[in-house]
Motif scaffolding. Sequence first.
Motif, PDB file in Angstrom:
ATOM      1  N   SER A   5     -44.471 -21.644  18.478  1.00 28.47           N
ATOM      2  CA  SER A   5     -43.143 -22.208  18.719  1.00 28.47           C
ATOM      3  C   SER A   5     -42.477 -21.703  20.001  1.00 28.47           C
ATOM      4  CB  SER A   5     -42.229 -21.922  17.530  1.00 28.47           C
ATOM      5  OG  SER A   5     -42.018 -20.533  17.398  1.00 28.47           O
ATOM      6  N   ILE A   6     -43.017 -20.651  20.618  1.00 29.03           N
ATOM      7  CA  ILE A   6     -42.405 -20.170  21.855  1.00 29.03           C
ATOM      8  C   ILE A   6     -42.854 -21.051  23.029  1.00 29.03           C
ATOM      9  CG2 ILE A   6     -42.184 -17.788  21.084  1.00 29.03           C
ATOM     10  CD1 ILE A   6     -44.590 -17.070  22.855  1.00 29.03           C
ATOM     11  N   THR A   7     -42.042 -21.085  24.064  1.00 27.90           N
ATOM     12  CA  THR A   7     -42.411 -21.873  25.235  1.00 27.90           C
ATOM     13  C   THR A   7     -43.419 -21.106  26.078  1.00 27.90           C
ATOM     14  OG1 THR A   7     -40.640 -20.988  26.617  1.00 27.90           O
ATOM     15  CG2 THR A   7     -40.133 -22.972  25.317  1.00 27.90           C
ATOM     16  N   VAL A   8     -44.081 -21.833  26.945  1.00 29.32           N
ATOM     17  CA  VAL A   8     -45.054 -21.209  27.847  1.00 29.32           C
ATOM     18  C   VAL A   8     -44.350 -20.182  28.720  1.00 29.32           C
ATOM     19  CG1 VAL A   8     -46.649 -21.660  29.757  1.00 29.32           C
ATOM     20  CG2 VAL A   8     -46.593 -23.194  27.792  1.00 29.32           C
ATOM     21  N   LYS A   9     -43.133 -20.492  29.169  1.00 28.23           N
ATOM     22  CA  LYS A   9     -42.375 -19.557  30.005  1.00 28.23           C
ATOM     23  C   LYS A   9     -42.127 -18.253  29.254  1.00 28.23           C
ATOM     24  CE  LYS A   9     -38.071 -19.068  32.637  1.00 28.23           C
ATOM     25  NZ  LYS A   9     -38.308 -17.703  32.843  1.00 28.23           N
ATOM     26  N   GLU A  10     -41.726 -18.340  27.983  1.00 25.97           N
ATOM     27  CA  GLU A  10     -41.491 -17.134  27.187  1.00 25.97           C
ATOM     28  C   GLU A  10     -42.775 -16.330  27.033  1.00 25.97           C
ATOM     29  OE1 GLU A  10     -37.899 -18.545  24.227  1.00 25.97           O
ATOM     30  OE2 GLU A  10     -39.945 -19.140  23.744  1.00 25.97           O
ATOM     31  N   CYS A  11     -43.877 -17.010  26.873  1.00 23.46           N
ATOM     32  CA  CYS A  11     -45.166 -16.324  26.728  1.00 23.46           C
ATOM     33  C   CYS A  11     -45.531 -15.594  28.016  1.00 23.46           C
ATOM     34  CB  CYS A  11     -46.246 -17.324  26.352  1.00 23.46           C
ATOM     35  SG  CYS A  11     -47.860 -16.579  26.068  1.00 23.46           S
ATOM     36  N   PHE A  12     -45.381 -16.267  29.157  1.00 24.94           N
ATOM     37  CA  PHE A  12     -45.745 -15.650  30.429  1.00 24.94           C
ATOM     38  C   PHE A  12     -44.732 -14.607  30.880  1.00 24.94           C
ATOM     39  CE2 PHE A  12     -48.757 -19.143  30.752  1.00 24.94           C
ATOM     40  CZ  PHE A  12     -49.854 -18.481  31.258  1.00 24.94           C
ATOM     41  N   ASP A  13     -43.552 -14.586  30.275  1.00 21.15           N
ATOM     42  CA  ASP A  13     -42.581 -13.538  30.574  1.00 21.15           C
ATOM     43  C   ASP A  13     -42.931 -12.233  29.866  1.00 21.15           C
ATOM     44  OD1 ASP A  13     -41.113 -15.128  32.264  1.00 21.15           O
ATOM     45  OD2 ASP A  13     -39.559 -15.612  30.788  1.00 21.15           O
TER      46      ASP A  13
END
Length: 70
Positions: A5-13
């Motif tokens: 459910s997390i966004t790709v941006k949140e994952c790469f952060d």
Amino acid sequence: MDFRSITVKECFDNPKAVAIIKEMAPSIMKYPIKLFNKKTCGEIFDLVVSKKILPEETAKKIEAAINEIL
């Protein structure tokens, strides 16, 4: 909050999440996944598995490992 459910941006952060992806599936990092910042990781991983870029069992291992750190 879980991996799907997390966004790709949140994952790469999250540097720990990036380290897991680099370790288990370095081939993913050569694709411009960061361009999909507003998509969820679940959507992207489903696409990557369906296009046979990443085996399903590896995708599940990555998902489980990242869920542990979230």
